[in-house]
Design a protein around this motif. Structure first.
Motif, PDB file in Angstrom:
ATOM      1  N   VAL A   1      -1.644  -5.796  14.707  1.00 50.74           N
ATOM      2  CA  VAL A   1      -2.831  -5.240  14.075  1.00 50.74           C
ATOM      3  C   VAL A   1      -4.036  -5.503  14.974  1.00 50.74           C
ATOM      4  N   VAL A   2      -4.798  -4.456  15.230  1.00 50.95           N
ATOM      5  CA  VAL A   2      -6.087  -4.590  15.921  1.00 50.95           C
ATOM      6  C   VAL A   2      -7.166  -4.308  14.881  1.00 50.95           C
ATOM      7  N   ALA A   3      -7.938  -5.316  14.555  1.00 49.38           N
ATOM      8  CA  ALA A   3      -8.950  -5.209  13.507  1.00 49.38           C
ATOM      9  C   ALA A   3     -10.338  -5.179  14.143  1.00 49.38           C
ATOM     10  N   VAL A   4     -11.139  -4.191  13.762  1.00 54.51           N
ATOM     11  CA  VAL A   4     -12.494  -4.041  14.283  1.00 54.51           C
ATOM     12  C   VAL A   4     -13.474  -4.419  13.186  1.00 54.51           C
ATOM     13  N   GLU A   5     -14.260  -5.458  13.434  1.00 53.25           N
ATOM     14  CA  GLU A   5     -15.161  -5.974  12.411  1.00 53.25           C
ATOM     15  C   GLU A   5     -16.571  -6.133  12.986  1.00 53.25           C
ATOM     16  N   LYS A   6     -17.529  -5.522  12.325  1.00 49.35           N
ATOM     17  CA  LYS A   6     -18.930  -5.580  12.763  1.00 49.35           C
ATOM     18  C   LYS A   6     -19.627  -6.853  12.297  1.00 49.35           C
ATOM     19  N   ASP A   7     -19.198  -7.389  11.157  1.00 52.61           N
ATOM     20  CA  ASP A   7     -19.867  -8.521  10.521  1.00 52.61           C
ATOM     21  C   ASP A   7     -19.357  -9.846  11.094  1.00 52.61           C
ATOM     22  N   PRO A   8     -20.158 -10.582  11.850  1.00 53.72           N
ATOM     23  CA  PRO A   8     -19.685 -11.838  12.451  1.00 53.72           C
ATOM     24  C   PRO A   8     -19.280 -12.889  11.425  1.00 53.72           C
ATOM     25  N   ARG A   9     -19.783 -12.777  10.193  1.00 61.05           N
ATOM     26  CA  ARG A   9     -19.426 -13.764   9.167  1.00 61.05           C
ATOM     27  C   ARG A   9     -17.936 -13.733   8.844  1.00 61.05           C
ATOM     28  N   ALA A  10     -17.284 -12.576   9.081  1.00 59.49           N
ATOM     29  CA  ALA A  10     -15.869 -12.442   8.729  1.00 59.49           C
ATOM     30  C   ALA A  10     -14.941 -13.001   9.797  1.00 59.49           C
ATOM     31  N   LEU A  11     -15.452 -13.281  10.971  1.00 61.70           N
ATOM     32  CA  LEU A  11     -14.575 -13.664  12.080  1.00 61.70           C
ATOM     33  C   LEU A  11     -13.797 -14.954  11.827  1.00 61.70           C
ATOM     34  N   PRO A  12     -14.393 -16.018  11.257  1.00 58.06           N
ATOM     35  CA  PRO A  12     -13.597 -17.230  10.999  1.00 58.06           C
ATOM     36  C   PRO A  12     -12.419 -16.974  10.043  1.00 58.06           C
ATOM     37  N   ALA A  13     -12.639 -16.158   9.015  1.00 56.54           N
ATOM     38  CA  ALA A  13     -11.543 -15.860   8.081  1.00 56.54           C
ATOM     39  C   ALA A  13     -10.440 -15.089   8.784  1.00 56.54           C
ATOM     40  N   LEU A  14     -10.814 -14.142   9.640  1.00 61.00           N
ATOM     41  CA  LEU A  14      -9.813 -13.361  10.374  1.00 61.00           C
ATOM     42  C   LEU A  14      -9.080 -14.228  11.389  1.00 61.00           C
ATOM     43  N   GLN A  15      -9.777 -15.217  11.951  1.00 58.15           N
ATOM     44  CA  GLN A  15      -9.125 -16.127  12.890  1.00 58.15           C
ATOM     45  C   GLN A  15      -8.043 -16.944  12.188  1.00 58.15           C
ATOM     46  N   GLU A  16      -8.276 -17.312  10.947  1.00 56.81           N
ATOM     47  CA  GLU A  16      -7.256 -18.052  10.182  1.00 56.81           C
ATOM     48  C   GLU A  16      -6.007 -17.192   9.991  1.00 56.81           C
ATOM     49  N   ILE A  17      -6.203 -15.898   9.767  1.00 53.74           N
ATOM     50  CA  ILE A  17      -5.058 -14.998   9.628  1.00 53.74           C
ATOM     51  C   ILE A  17      -4.319 -14.879  10.953  1.00 53.74           C
TER      52      ILE A  17
ATOM     53  N   GLU B   1     -11.086 -17.442  -2.700  1.00 56.32           N
ATOM     54  CA  GLU B   1     -11.354 -18.735  -2.052  1.00 56.32           C
ATOM     55  C   GLU B   1     -11.841 -18.538  -0.621  1.00 56.32           C
ATOM     56  N   VAL B   2     -11.269 -17.563   0.063  1.00 54.89           N
ATOM     57  CA  VAL B   2     -11.680 -17.270   1.438  1.00 54.89           C
ATOM     58  C   VAL B   2     -13.142 -16.832   1.463  1.00 54.89           C
ATOM     59  N   ILE B   3     -13.511 -15.950   0.548  1.00 54.73           N
ATOM     60  CA  ILE B   3     -14.889 -15.452   0.486  1.00 54.73           C
ATOM     61  C   ILE B   3     -15.855 -16.590   0.169  1.00 54.73           C
ATOM     62  N   ARG B   4     -15.449 -17.450  -0.752  1.00 54.82           N
ATOM     63  CA  ARG B   4     -16.303 -18.589  -1.121  1.00 54.82           C
ATOM     64  C   ARG B   4     -16.434 -19.570   0.046  1.00 54.82           C
ATOM     65  N   ALA B   5     -15.334 -19.849   0.722  1.00 54.50           N
ATOM     66  CA  ALA B   5     -15.349 -20.822   1.822  1.00 54.50           C
ATOM     67  C   ALA B   5     -16.204 -20.362   2.998  1.00 54.50           C
ATOM     68  N   HIS B   6     -16.216 -19.053   3.238  1.00 52.76           N
ATOM     69  CA  HIS B   6     -16.938 -18.536   4.412  1.00 52.76           C
ATOM     70  C   HIS B   6     -18.235 -17.812   4.030  1.00 52.76           C
ATOM     71  N   ASP B   7     -18.639 -17.937   2.757  1.00 53.26           N
ATOM     72  CA  ASP B   7     -19.890 -17.321   2.282  1.00 53.26           C
ATOM     73  C   ASP B   7     -19.944 -15.836   2.644  1.00 53.26           C
ATOM     74  N   LEU B   8     -18.871 -15.132   2.276  1.00 55.67           N
ATOM     75  CA  LEU B   8     -18.731 -13.715   2.645  1.00 55.67           C
ATOM     76  C   LEU B   8     -19.165 -12.797   1.499  1.00 55.67           C
ATOM     77  N   VAL B   9     -20.390 -12.947   1.061  1.00 56.10           N
ATOM     78  CA  VAL B   9     -20.903 -12.048   0.039  1.00 56.10           C
ATOM     79  C   VAL B   9     -21.027 -10.655   0.661  1.00 56.10           C
ATOM     80  N   ALA B  10     -20.484  -9.636  -0.018  1.00 52.59           N
ATOM     81  CA  ALA B  10     -20.507  -8.267   0.522  1.00 52.59           C
ATOM     82  C   ALA B  10     -21.942  -7.786   0.699  1.00 52.59           C
ATOM     83  N   LYS B  11     -22.194  -7.116   1.824  1.00 50.78           N
ATOM     84  CA  LYS B  11     -23.520  -6.584   2.127  1.00 50.78           C
ATOM     85  C   LYS B  11     -23.526  -5.070   1.952  1.00 50.78           C
ATOM     86  N   LYS B  12     -24.462  -4.593   1.143  1.00 49.77           N
ATOM     87  CA  LYS B  12     -24.554  -3.161   0.883  1.00 49.77           C
ATOM     88  C   LYS B  12     -24.874  -2.387   2.154  1.00 49.77           C
TER      89      LYS B  12
END
Length: 281
Positions: A73-89, A12-23
């Motif tokens: 936890v210190v999480a390092v994420e390059k993909d800006p699309r993931a930031l809203p989902a991580l903010q919810e956590i 649901e998180v992936i669908r809500a934030h359009d987090l399709v994995a990028k190769k």
């Protein structure tokens, strides 16, 4: 397991934030929260440690680490699309999750962590080995971390724990064994991930040694092993001839047959050769 913390299931998180994995980002998401919690537990007691996670994506492992009691936890994420989902956590675990946006190869991650530190990550496939080598090769030892619990392609995991004489034995196994104890703690099939990679994966747990297993200059050891395994089918007297005209005598001086090949030589002998070369005029 749908949830471990009141947050939505990862699909649901992936669908809500359009987090399709990028190769191109090396992304393969692990969506089963049972598995992410199991990986977190394989890192040992987290309650008194800061945990560094590289490439959290939608946050499945992040949630496992926090649910298993990580101090922070210190999480390092390059993909800006993931930031809203991580903010919810972060909002679900007030004060316990910090997110750094950027490339883990460029950030000074240690500056954001308070010891003791454990690194636990489902590493992006395209940077995993390079990050491991960097964590094992700091100028000053012991490093800022106490242990590494990392997901790799299974073939890379087998290279990390390989013994002399085996097909997977090489520079990576030597570097790991020189400064850490390593073991595979978990294997995962392709279908555990979304999208499913073409290879199996494995989690490796490394515990640092307070001092390297045998004395040696790291730069010299790195040069010797790079040359030796760069031409692993050649005899050492040939693959290492660039180290000097007297390389055969130096090999013999430390008990290595000049006709031996790199895959036959153990860490202690390579360290002895590195010391011998470091003492050369």
């Amino acid at each position: 397991m749908a949830t471990i913390d009141g947050l939505p299931p990862l699909r649901e998180v992936i669908r809500a934030h359009d987090l399709v994995a990028k190769k191109q980002l090396g992304q393969n998401f692990l969506l089963d929260l049972n598995l992410t919690s199991k990986i977190a537990r394989s890192a040992g007691d987290l309650s008194g440690s800061d945990v560094l996670e590289v490439g959290p994506g939608p946050g499945g492992l992040t949630r496992g680490l926090l649910a298993e009691g990580a101090r922070r936890v210190v999480a390092v994420e390059k993909d800006p699309r993931a930031l809203p989902a991580l903010q919810e956590i972060a909002e679900a675990y007030p004060g316990r999750l910090s997110v750094l946006q950027g490339d883990a190869l460029e950030l000074d991650m240690a500056a954001h962590l308070t010891p003791p530190v454990k690194i636990v990550s489902n590493l992006p496939y395209n940077v995993g080995t390079e990050l491991l080598i960097r964590w094992l090769s700091p100028t000053i030892w012991p490093p800022f971390w106490q242990s590494l619990t990392l997901m790799f392609q299974k073939e890379v995991a087998e290279r990390i724990i390989a013994k002399p004489g085996s097909d997977h034995y090489g520079r990576l196994a030597l570097l790991v064994h020189w400064r850490a104890d390593a073991r595979i703690v978990m294997s995962l099939p392709p279908e555990a991930f979304t999208p499913a990679p073409k290879v199996h994966s494995a989690v490796v747990h490394l515990t640092r040694l307070e001092e390297p297993r045998f004395p040696a200059d790291g730069k010299v050891l790195n040069r010797v092993t790079t040359m030796a395994f760069g031409q692993r089918r050649k005899m050492l007297r040939s693959s290492l001839k660039g180290l000097g005209p007297d390389i055969e005598a130096r090999l013999e001086a430390v008990g290595i047959a000049p006709t031996a090949r790199a895959e036959e030589i153990g860490l202690e002998q390579f360290c002895a050769l590195a010391r011998n070369l470091a003492e050369a005029p």
